[in-house]
Design a protein around this motif. Structure first.
Motif, PDB file in Angstrom:
ATOM      1  N   HIS A  99       0.845  -1.197   0.000  1.00 51.44           N
ATOM      2  CA  HIS A  99       0.000   0.000   0.000  1.00 51.44           C
ATOM      3  C   HIS A  99       0.876   1.242   0.000  1.00 51.44           C
ATOM      4  CE1 HIS A  99       0.839   0.829   4.257  1.00 51.44           C
ATOM      5  NE2 HIS A  99       0.739  -0.472   4.433  1.00 51.44           N
ATOM      6  N   PRO A 100       0.337   2.346  -0.503  1.00 49.77           N
ATOM      7  CA  PRO A 100       1.098   3.594  -0.481  1.00 49.77           C
ATOM      8  C   PRO A 100       1.173   4.151   0.936  1.00 49.77           C
ATOM      9  CG  PRO A 100      -1.070   3.971  -1.425  1.00 49.77           C
ATOM     10  CD  PRO A 100      -0.952   2.501  -1.173  1.00 49.77           C
ATOM     11  N   ALA A 101       2.263   4.832   1.208  1.00 51.85           N
ATOM     12  CA  ALA A 101       2.444   5.448   2.520  1.00 51.85           C
ATOM     13  C   ALA A 101       3.215   6.755   2.344  1.00 51.85           C
ATOM     14  CB  ALA A 101       3.202   4.512   3.459  1.00 51.85           C
ATOM     15  N   LEU A 102       3.018   7.624   3.286  1.00 50.30           N
ATOM     16  CA  LEU A 102       3.748   8.880   3.327  1.00 50.30           C
ATOM     17  C   LEU A 102       4.880   8.708   4.331  1.00 50.30           C
ATOM     18  CD1 LEU A 102       3.670  11.764   2.205  1.00 50.30           C
ATOM     19  CD2 LEU A 102       2.314  12.391   4.193  1.00 50.30           C
ATOM     20  N   LYS A 103       6.105   8.966   3.904  1.00 51.59           N
ATOM     21  CA  LYS A 103       7.267   8.832   4.779  1.00 51.59           C
ATOM     22  C   LYS A 103       7.724  10.221   5.190  1.00 51.59           C
ATOM     23  CE  LYS A 103      11.898   6.921   5.058  1.00 51.59           C
ATOM     24  NZ  LYS A 103      12.952   6.192   4.329  1.00 51.59           N
ATOM     25  N   ILE A 104       7.728  10.450   6.489  1.00 46.72           N
ATOM     26  CA  ILE A 104       8.209  11.708   7.051  1.00 46.72           C
ATOM     27  C   ILE A 104       9.295  11.342   8.047  1.00 46.72           C
ATOM     28  CG2 ILE A 104       7.624  13.786   8.351  1.00 46.72           C
ATOM     29  CD1 ILE A 104       4.719  13.409   7.362  1.00 46.72           C
ATOM     30  N   GLY A 105      10.535  11.642   7.686  1.00 50.13           N
ATOM     31  CA  GLY A 105      11.655  11.224   8.523  1.00 50.13           C
ATOM     32  C   GLY A 105      11.722   9.698   8.532  1.00 50.13           C
ATOM     33  N   GLU A 106      11.623   9.109   9.716  1.00 49.87           N
ATOM     34  CA  GLU A 106      11.628   7.658   9.855  1.00 49.87           C
ATOM     35  C   GLU A 106      10.238   7.104  10.151  1.00 49.87           C
ATOM     36  OE1 GLU A 106      14.298   5.689   9.205  1.00 49.87           O
ATOM     37  OE2 GLU A 106      15.186   7.584   8.560  1.00 49.87           O
ATOM     38  N   ARG A 107       9.231   7.939  10.022  1.00 50.13           N
ATOM     39  CA  ARG A 107       7.857   7.522  10.314  1.00 50.13           C
ATOM     40  C   ARG A 107       7.076   7.343   9.021  1.00 50.13           C
ATOM     41  NH1 ARG A 107       5.504  11.815  14.209  1.00 50.13           N
ATOM     42  NH2 ARG A 107       3.813  10.313  14.324  1.00 50.13           N
ATOM     43  N   TYR A 108       6.125   6.400   9.055  1.00 53.33           N
ATOM     44  CA  TYR A 108       5.275   6.109   7.899  1.00 53.33           C
ATOM     45  C   TYR A 108       3.818   6.319   8.273  1.00 53.33           C
ATOM     46  CZ  TYR A 108       9.377   3.745   5.999  1.00 53.33           C
ATOM     47  OH  TYR A 108      10.635   3.454   5.533  1.00 53.33           O
ATOM     48  N   PHE A 109       3.053   6.836   7.305  1.00 53.76           N
ATOM     49  CA  PHE A 109       1.623   7.033   7.501  1.00 53.76           C
ATOM     50  C   PHE A 109       0.898   6.378   6.339  1.00 53.76           C
ATOM     51  CE2 PHE A 109       3.913  10.343   9.643  1.00 53.76           C
ATOM     52  CZ  PHE A 109       3.286  10.411  10.875  1.00 53.76           C
ATOM     53  N   LYS A 110       0.005   5.460   6.625  1.00 52.16           N
ATOM     54  CA  LYS A 110      -0.715   4.741   5.595  1.00 52.16           C
ATOM     55  C   LYS A 110      -1.683   5.688   4.878  1.00 52.16           C
ATOM     56  CE  LYS A 110      -3.509   0.662   4.806  1.00 52.16           C
ATOM     57  NZ  LYS A 110      -4.108  -0.525   5.369  1.00 52.16           N
ATOM     58  N   LEU A 111      -1.720   5.564   3.561  1.00 55.37           N
ATOM     59  CA  LEU A 111      -2.608   6.372   2.743  1.00 55.37           C
ATOM     60  C   LEU A 111      -3.633   5.476   2.080  1.00 55.37           C
ATOM     61  CD1 LEU A 111       0.001   8.621   0.909  1.00 55.37           C
ATOM     62  CD2 LEU A 111      -1.411   9.234   2.851  1.00 55.37           C
ATOM     63  N   ASP A 112      -4.834   5.965   1.942  1.00 58.24           N
ATOM     64  CA  ASP A 112      -5.863   5.277   1.191  1.00 58.24           C
ATOM     65  C   ASP A 112      -6.155   6.125  -0.034  1.00 58.24           C
ATOM     66  OD1 ASP A 112      -6.264   3.055   2.833  1.00 58.24           O
ATOM     67  OD2 ASP A 112      -7.563   4.199   4.177  1.00 58.24           O
ATOM     68  N   GLU A 113      -5.980   5.519  -1.197  1.00 59.16           N
ATOM     69  CA  GLU A 113      -6.221   6.231  -2.446  1.00 59.16           C
ATOM     70  C   GLU A 113      -7.715   6.386  -2.668  1.00 59.16           C
ATOM     71  OE1 GLU A 113      -5.285   5.766  -7.207  1.00 59.16           O
ATOM     72  OE2 GLU A 113      -4.458   4.346  -5.779  1.00 59.16           O
ATOM     73  N   VAL A 114      -8.107   7.566  -3.098  1.00 58.20           N
ATOM     74  CA  VAL A 114      -9.494   7.851  -3.418  1.00 58.20           C
ATOM     75  C   VAL A 114      -9.629   7.792  -4.928  1.00 58.20           C
ATOM     76  CG1 VAL A 114     -11.343   9.536  -3.314  1.00 58.20           C
ATOM     77  CG2 VAL A 114      -9.749   9.332  -1.399  1.00 58.20           C
ATOM     78  N   LYS A 115     -10.448   6.890  -5.409  1.00 56.28           N
ATOM     79  CA  LYS A 115     -10.647   6.753  -6.849  1.00 56.28           C
ATOM     80  C   LYS A 115     -11.862   7.537  -7.262  1.00 56.28           C
ATOM     81  CE  LYS A 115      -8.157   2.630  -7.073  1.00 56.28           C
ATOM     82  NZ  LYS A 115      -7.325   1.996  -7.958  1.00 56.28           N
ATOM     83  N   CYS A 116     -11.706   8.456  -8.188  1.00 56.40           N
ATOM     84  CA  CYS A 116     -12.799   9.299  -8.657  1.00 56.40           C
ATOM     85  C   CYS A 116     -13.325   8.825  -9.987  1.00 56.40           C
ATOM     86  CB  CYS A 116     -12.336  10.739  -8.776  1.00 56.40           C
ATOM     87  SG  CYS A 116     -11.780  11.417  -7.221  1.00 56.40           S
TER      88      CYS A 116
END
Length: 116
Positions: A99-116
């Motif tokens: 899954h896609p994630a946003l990496k900020i420094g050494e931390r990851y945040f899971k992203l959910d893609e919005v399909k339009c």
């Protein structure tokens, strides 16, 4: 900040692919960055993790992708399996999710893609 792909891999039976039959019954569940969520990238990840835990890479050459929805509740799972010569296992060798994630420094945040 950067956009990355994270892969969750569960390896169920490290050691079962080699001729020695020394199956480690502990699950290995690493989370790793991968170039993309393609089956090829996930297969390479599984092979690398298995090799780090003592599985010879050449014994994994017969590993193949299977339809994973019946092994797990998530339909987006990528399942890899390899069976022994004289043994059939009820659990797959590995189950992966990407899954896609946003990496900020050494931390990851899971992203959910919005399909339009």
């Amino acid at each position: 900040m950067e956009l990355v792909t994270l892969a969750h891999a569960t390896l169920n039976r490290i050691g079962s692919a080699s001729a020695t039959g020394m199956v480690k019954h502990t699950e290995v569940r690493p989370v790793s960055e991968v170039p993309d969520g393609s089956p090829e990238a996930l297969r390479e990840l599984v092979m690398t993790i298995a090799e780090e835990h003592g599985e010879p890479r050449e014994s994994l050459q017969m590993m193949r992708q299977e339809n994973g929805w019946h092994y797990t509740q998530q339909r987006d799972a990528v399942v890899f399996n390899i069976q022994g010569r004289n043994v059939q296992y009820s659990t797959p060798y590995a189950i992966c999710y990407a899954h896609p994630a946003l990496k900020i420094g050494e931390r990851y945040f899971k992203l959910d893609e919005v399909k339009c």
